[in-house]
Design an enzyme around this catalytic site. Structure first.
Site, PDB file in Angstrom:
ATOM      1  N   TYR A 160       0.840  -1.189   0.000  1.00 18.62           N
ATOM      2  CA  TYR A 160       0.000   0.000   0.000  1.00 18.62           C
ATOM      3  C   TYR A 160       0.883   1.250   0.000  1.00 18.62           C
ATOM      4  CZ  TYR A 160      -4.232   2.479  -0.034  1.00 18.62           C
ATOM      5  OH  TYR A 160      -5.219   3.312  -0.451  1.00 18.62           O
ATOM      6  N   ARG A 213      -8.122  11.129  -8.191  1.00 16.03           N
ATOM      7  CA  ARG A 213      -7.224  11.757  -7.213  1.00 16.03           C
ATOM      8  C   ARG A 213      -6.526  10.646  -6.432  1.00 16.03           C
ATOM      9  NH1 ARG A 213      -8.075  12.854  -1.494  1.00 16.03           N
ATOM     10  NH2 ARG A 213      -7.568  10.715  -1.906  1.00 16.03           N
ATOM     11  N   LYS A 231      -5.994  -1.962  -1.410  1.00 10.39           N
ATOM     12  CA  LYS A 231      -6.877  -1.807  -0.240  1.00 10.39           C
ATOM     13  C   LYS A 231      -7.551  -3.124   0.113  1.00 10.39           C
ATOM     14  CE  LYS A 231      -7.262   2.135   1.770  1.00 10.39           C
ATOM     15  NZ  LYS A 231      -7.608   3.535   1.902  1.00 10.39           N
ATOM     16  N   GLU A 303     -13.033   5.229  -3.025  1.00 12.90           N
ATOM     17  CA  GLU A 303     -11.620   5.430  -2.748  1.00 12.90           C
ATOM     18  C   GLU A 303     -10.993   6.373  -3.774  1.00 12.90           C
ATOM     19  OE1 GLU A 303     -10.561   3.481  -0.042  1.00 12.90           O
ATOM     20  OE2 GLU A 303      -8.822   4.788  -0.165  1.00 12.90           O
ATOM     21  N   ASP A 304     -10.364   7.406  -3.299  1.00 12.28           N
ATOM     22  CA  ASP A 304      -9.592   8.313  -4.152  1.00 12.28           C
ATOM     23  C   ASP A 304     -10.390   8.936  -5.294  1.00 12.28           C
ATOM     24  OD1 ASP A 304      -7.570   7.931  -2.423  1.00 12.28           O
ATOM     25  OD2 ASP A 304      -6.192   6.961  -3.796  1.00 12.28           O
ATOM     26  N   ASP A 326     -13.309   6.001   2.631  1.00  8.24           N
ATOM     27  CA  ASP A 326     -12.179   5.906   3.556  1.00  8.24           C
ATOM     28  C   ASP A 326     -11.442   7.231   3.685  1.00  8.24           C
ATOM     29  OD1 ASP A 326     -10.586   4.400   5.342  1.00  8.24           O
ATOM     30  OD2 ASP A 326      -8.995   4.396   3.844  1.00  8.24           O
ATOM     31  N   ASP A 327     -11.365   7.989   2.577  1.00  4.27           N
ATOM     32  CA  ASP A 327     -10.633   9.262   2.632  1.00  4.27           C
ATOM     33  C   ASP A 327     -11.329  10.246   3.568  1.00  4.27           C
ATOM     34  OD1 ASP A 327      -8.820   8.414   0.520  1.00  4.27           O
ATOM     35  OD2 ASP A 327     -10.572   8.572  -0.767  1.00  4.27           O
ATOM     36  N   ASN A 468       0.516  13.408   2.723  1.00  2.75           N
ATOM     37  CA  ASN A 468       1.369  12.371   2.121  1.00  2.75           C
ATOM     38  C   ASN A 468       1.775  12.805   0.718  1.00  2.75           C
ATOM     39  OD1 ASN A 468       1.022  10.382   4.223  1.00  2.75           O
ATOM     40  ND2 ASN A 468      -1.075  10.187   3.500  1.00  2.75           N
TER      41      ASN A 468
HETATM   42  P1  NAD Z   1      -8.280  17.205  -0.907  1.00  8.57           P
HETATM   43  O1  NAD Z   1      -7.755  17.534  -2.240  1.00  8.57           O
HETATM   44  O2  NAD Z   1      -9.675  16.762  -0.760  1.00  8.57           O
HETATM   45  O3  NAD Z   1      -8.091  18.496   0.051  1.00  8.57           O
HETATM   46  C1  NAD Z   1      -6.958  19.318   0.102  1.00  8.57           C
HETATM   47  C2  NAD Z   1      -7.389  20.663   0.704  1.00  8.57           C
HETATM   48  O4  NAD Z   1      -6.231  21.445   0.959  1.00  8.57           O
HETATM   49  C3  NAD Z   1      -8.280  21.478  -0.195  1.00  8.57           C
HETATM   50  O5  NAD Z   1      -9.304  22.060   0.573  1.00  8.57           O
HETATM   51  C4  NAD Z   1      -7.356  22.590  -0.699  1.00  8.57           C
HETATM   52  O6  NAD Z   1      -8.063  23.788  -0.954  1.00  8.57           O
HETATM   53  C5  NAD Z   1      -6.443  22.763   0.470  1.00  8.57           C
HETATM   54  N1  NAD Z   1      -5.148  23.360   0.127  1.00  8.57           N
HETATM   55  C6  NAD Z   1      -4.398  23.160  -0.954  1.00  8.57           C
HETATM   56  N2  NAD Z   1      -3.287  23.919  -0.898  1.00  8.57           N
HETATM   57  C7  NAD Z   1      -3.339  24.581   0.260  1.00  8.57           C
HETATM   58  C8  NAD Z   1      -2.477  25.513   0.894  1.00  8.57           C
HETATM   59  N3  NAD Z   1      -1.333  25.886   0.333  1.00  8.57           N
HETATM   60  N4  NAD Z   1      -2.841  26.003   2.082  1.00  8.57           N
HETATM   61  C9  NAD Z   1      -3.994  25.630   2.661  1.00  8.57           C
HETATM   62  N5  NAD Z   1      -4.840  24.749   2.109  1.00  8.57           N
HETATM   63  C10 NAD Z   1      -4.518  24.238   0.920  1.00  8.57           C
HETATM   64  O7  NAD Z   1      -7.304  16.129  -0.296  1.00  8.57           O
HETATM   65  P2  NAD Z   1      -7.568  15.216   0.989  1.00  8.57           P
HETATM   66  O8  NAD Z   1      -8.159  13.925   0.620  1.00  8.57           O
HETATM   67  O9  NAD Z   1      -8.259  16.014   2.010  1.00  8.57           O
HETATM   68  O10 NAD Z   1      -6.073  14.902   1.420  1.00  8.57           O
HETATM   69  C11 NAD Z   1      -5.225  15.940   1.879  1.00  8.57           C
HETATM   70  C12 NAD Z   1      -3.915  15.352   2.360  1.00  8.57           C
HETATM   71  O11 NAD Z   1      -4.175  14.516   3.497  1.00  8.57           O
HETATM   72  C13 NAD Z   1      -3.210  14.470   1.334  1.00  8.57           C
HETATM   73  O12 NAD Z   1      -1.850  14.733   1.339  1.00  8.57           O
HETATM   74  C14 NAD Z   1      -3.484  13.074   1.831  1.00  8.57           C
HETATM   75  O13 NAD Z   1      -2.442  12.185   1.477  1.00  8.57           O
HETATM   76  C15 NAD Z   1      -3.533  13.269   3.311  1.00  8.57           C
HETATM   77  N6  NAD Z   1      -4.319  12.217   3.981  1.00  8.57           N
HETATM   78  C16 NAD Z   1      -3.751  11.575   5.032  1.00  8.57           C
HETATM   79  C17 NAD Z   1      -4.446  10.570   5.666  1.00  8.57           C
HETATM   80  C18 NAD Z   1      -3.819   9.867   6.834  1.00  8.57           C
HETATM   81  O14 NAD Z   1      -2.821  10.275   7.296  1.00  8.57           O
HETATM   82  N7  NAD Z   1      -4.410   8.815   7.344  1.00  8.57           N
HETATM   83  C19 NAD Z   1      -5.714  10.196   5.222  1.00  8.57           C
HETATM   84  C20 NAD Z   1      -6.284  10.887   4.159  1.00  8.57           C
HETATM   85  C21 NAD Z   1      -5.571  11.911   3.542  1.00  8.57           C
END
Ligand code: NAD
Length: 612
Positions: A160, A213, A231, A303-304, A326-327, A468
């Site tokens: 993964y 995504r 997954k 997912e994604d 899951d996200d 990430n």
């Molecule tokens: P997403 O695209 O849905 O959301 C990203 C958000 O960040 C958007 O609202 C965007 O407007 C905002 N953004 C972008 N650039 C920015 C900046 N410079 N300043 C402030 N805000 C900004 O993505 P997501 O699914 O919410 O995932 C976001 C991050 O979280 C990814 O890197 C993902 O890998 C990580 N994530 C981690 C876990 C975990 O640790 N378990 C789980 C899910 C997602």
């Protein structure tokens, strides 16, 4: 004329022998065929005289050729579900026509695991290890899962994140045998037939992506298939759902990734992404077909998906299907669990905290909502009141009331009355949060200045850098501990090694979604749940937090060690199922008395079985 269709036995090739007699009305005849198709999928036929062919042509029915056979000899060795390689015993080799097809020395499953781990460790790159694992999955399923279960901490980053991301990017090149089910715009109107092509009927969990995504890597179109495949491997290895009950699906509506569109080896539809009605129609056909093929208790995990579709799909289908994202929801449950566990260290209640998020997408708003739900429940206050403790900053700055008009719908609940600030540092200074959570996908945003300011008024600054991959983490573990002078409670999305600061060694926790979703899914499946309820997510969070001991917390860990994941999953499954029974959403009745034991008994065990 009435056509009577009667199963009369098995054919030598394993097909169903049947007899058709006496036609009376063509209407009833059609009904009989349709019913038969539904039950047996296809009937091996040898004659066209009994009216069957005529009827087929008139109806233009599309059916799936279907056969059943007992694997032996060479075929047995080529069947990944039953193959045991050198672990076949002498008796099995005799009985199943394997003599001479294998070298004479027998090898136990444990020795096979040892040998394969040596081979995998010898590969230089994670992608080579990933490919070796995928090859094994296609060759010997039980050995693949035994390897994964026995070496989960080492192999999880291979099957993964982060390696699966690279695998998806290079999917066109490393693609050998297809895995999972591809449903593209070409299959519009035929999705149910495509589902029938899948060799398994008893599907319990589907993971589906449209590839828009993939992790933090953007639109990978059809190559996103690595995600549902990976997954579901975790669903089996960590949550014990049988491999035959899992179905990975990629919906291909095109891609907006120019590199892929111009790549002669791209494996998906070579067109820009369909949107609007065309997209919605294909998704709707898929959702309906799934329910028709597998019933209402099949879990569909989104997912994604890009966030505009992720929120819409979850909302649209949550009252008609068993759906989970899951996200949004899985991330929320795992992060809430870390917060709940850390309260054992800091004391106080969740409601005593003020939360500030950088990033207001699927992860950020999903976590924010679940925290608010938990606070509302604990404090017996309204959800809106609970939301007031939570603030989010997106790419345009702090989300406040004055921005309401231009906000996407899922951000609106977080627009509180406050003066607007553009920069994170200004938001930290004016809101003075106690928990700082990064979910923007943009690295290096928790700067020295931000962390020092945040730590200046917090005894135990709580920092979650969730973005990430590692390069996109808001800060490293070392930065968090150093800039907070060793006071931070830290966890991240990507793994970081232990850090020593001022003579004390901290082991940073990883808020890995794999802690929650396999157990959560098992709980839904084993209780025959028909809808996901937020209280089940809260139950999963609490169940995970209960597994964190004082010793873990003293080392800086807000999550339990991953090596115990199957035990953790059984515990989560039991709590989720208990909540489902309590809410009247479980259909597997009667309720087992000891749900933890029941969950453990339901779990797939990858040990080889003896064949007779
Ligand atoms: P997403 O695209 O849905 O959301 C990203 C958000 O960040 C958007 O609202 C965007 O407007 C905002 N953004 C972008 N650039 C920015 C900046 N410079 N300043 C402030 N805000 C900004 O993505 P997501 O699914 O919410 O995932 C976001 C991050 O979280 C990814 O890197 C993902 O890998 C990580 N994530 C981690 C876990 C975990 O640790 N378990 C789980 C899910 C997602």
């Amino acid at each position: 004329m009435l056509a009577q269709v009667r199963a009369t036995g098995w054919l030598p090739n394993g097909g169903l022998r049947y007899q058709i007699s006496n036609e009376k009305t063509s209407k009833k005849k059609r009904f009989a065929f349709a019913a038969l198709d539904l039950v047996t999928k296809e009937i091996t036929t040898t004659n066209g005289e009994n009216g069957l062919e005529v009827d087929r042509n008139a109806e233009r029915q599309v059916v799936t050729p279907w056969s059943r056979s007992v694997a032996s000899g060479y075929e047995l060795l080529r069947n990944p579900r039953y193959n045991k390689g050198l672990a076949f015993s002498d008796e099995e080799r005799d009985y199943h026509y394997l003599r001479g097809l294998l070298p004479p020395a027998p090898l136990s499953q444990d020795l096979q695991v040892k040998k394969l781990m040596d081979i995998i460790r010898d590969y230089h790159t994670p992608l080579q290890k990933y490919m070796a694992m995928m090859d094994l999955q296609e060759r010997n399923e039980r050995l693949f899962y035994k390897l994964l279960v026995d070496h989960v901490e080492e192999l999880l980053p291979i099957v993964y994140t982060p390696t699966v991301g690279e695998a998806c990017q290079k999917f066109g090149t490393i693609f050998r045998r297809p895995q999972g089910l591809y449903i593209s715009l070409k299959e519009k109107g035929k999705v149910l037939d495509v589902l029938k092509n899948w060799p398994e009927q008893n599907i319990k969990v589907i993971v589906v992506t449209d590839g828009e995504r993939i992790l933090g890597l953007g639109d990978l179109g059809c190559q996103g298939m690595g995600i549902p495949v990976g997954k579901l491997a975790l669903y089996t290895a960590l949550g014990g759902v049988r491999p035959s009950e899992c179905l990975p699906v990629t919906i291909d509506v095109g891609t907006n990734n120019e590199t892929l569109l111009n790549d002669e080896f791209y494996i998906g539809l070579r067109q820009r992404r369909a949107t609007g009605q065309e997209y919605g129609d294909l998704l709707h056909e898929f959702m309906s077909a799934v329910k028709q093929a597998y019933g209402e208790k099949v879990l569909i995990q989104f997912e994604d998906f890009a966030n505009h579709n992720a929120f819409t799909l979850l909302e649209k289908y949550s009252s008609t299907h068993l759906v989970f994202n899951d996200d949004i929801q899985g991330t929320a449950a795992v992060v809430l669990s870390g917060l709940v566990a850390s309260l054992k260290l800091t004391g106080g209640r969740l409601a005593d905290h003020k939360f500030l998020f950088l990033g207001a997408g699927e992860a950020g708003t999903g976590i924010a909502e679940l925290i608010a739900l938990e606070i509302a429940k604990e404090e017996k206050i309204s959800l809106n009141e609970a939301r007031k403790r939570i603030w989010l900053v997106d790419s345009k700055g702090l989300i406040v009331k004055s921005r309401m008009e231009s906000l996407q719908h899922f951000k609106k609940p977080w627009a509180h009355e406050h003066e607007y600030c553009k920069r994170l540092l200004d938001a930290v200074e004016s809101i003075r949060p106690t928990v700082l959570i990064g979910t923007s996908g943009v690295g290096k945003t928790f700067t020295k200045e931000v962390i020092e300011t945040f730590s200046s008024y917090n005894e135990k600054p709580f920092i979650l850098a969730l973005s990430n991959p590692t390069s996109q983490s808001e800060c490293t573990a070392e930065e968090a501990y150093t800039w907070s002078k060793g006071r931070a409670i830290f966890a991240s999305g990507s793994p970081f090694g232990p850090v020593t600061y001022d003579g004390k060694t901290f082991t940073p926790g990883q808020a890995n979604n794999a802690y929650i979703f396999p157990g959560f899914g098992l709980g839904l499946v084993m209780s025959g749940t028909i809808h996901v309820h937020n209280d089940m997510l809260l139950a999963a969070s609490q169940a995970l937090a209960q597994q964190v001991t004082k010793e873990h917390l003293e080392q800086g860990l807000i999550y339990p060690p991953f090596r115990n994941i199957r035990k953790i999953s059984a515990h989560i499954a039991a709590e989720v199922a208990a909540k489902s029974y309590e809410l009247g959403l479980a259909t597997s009745l009667p309720r087992p008395a000891d749900l933890v034991k029941y969950a453990e008994r339901c779990m797939y065990n990858p040990l080889y079985r003896d064949y007779k």
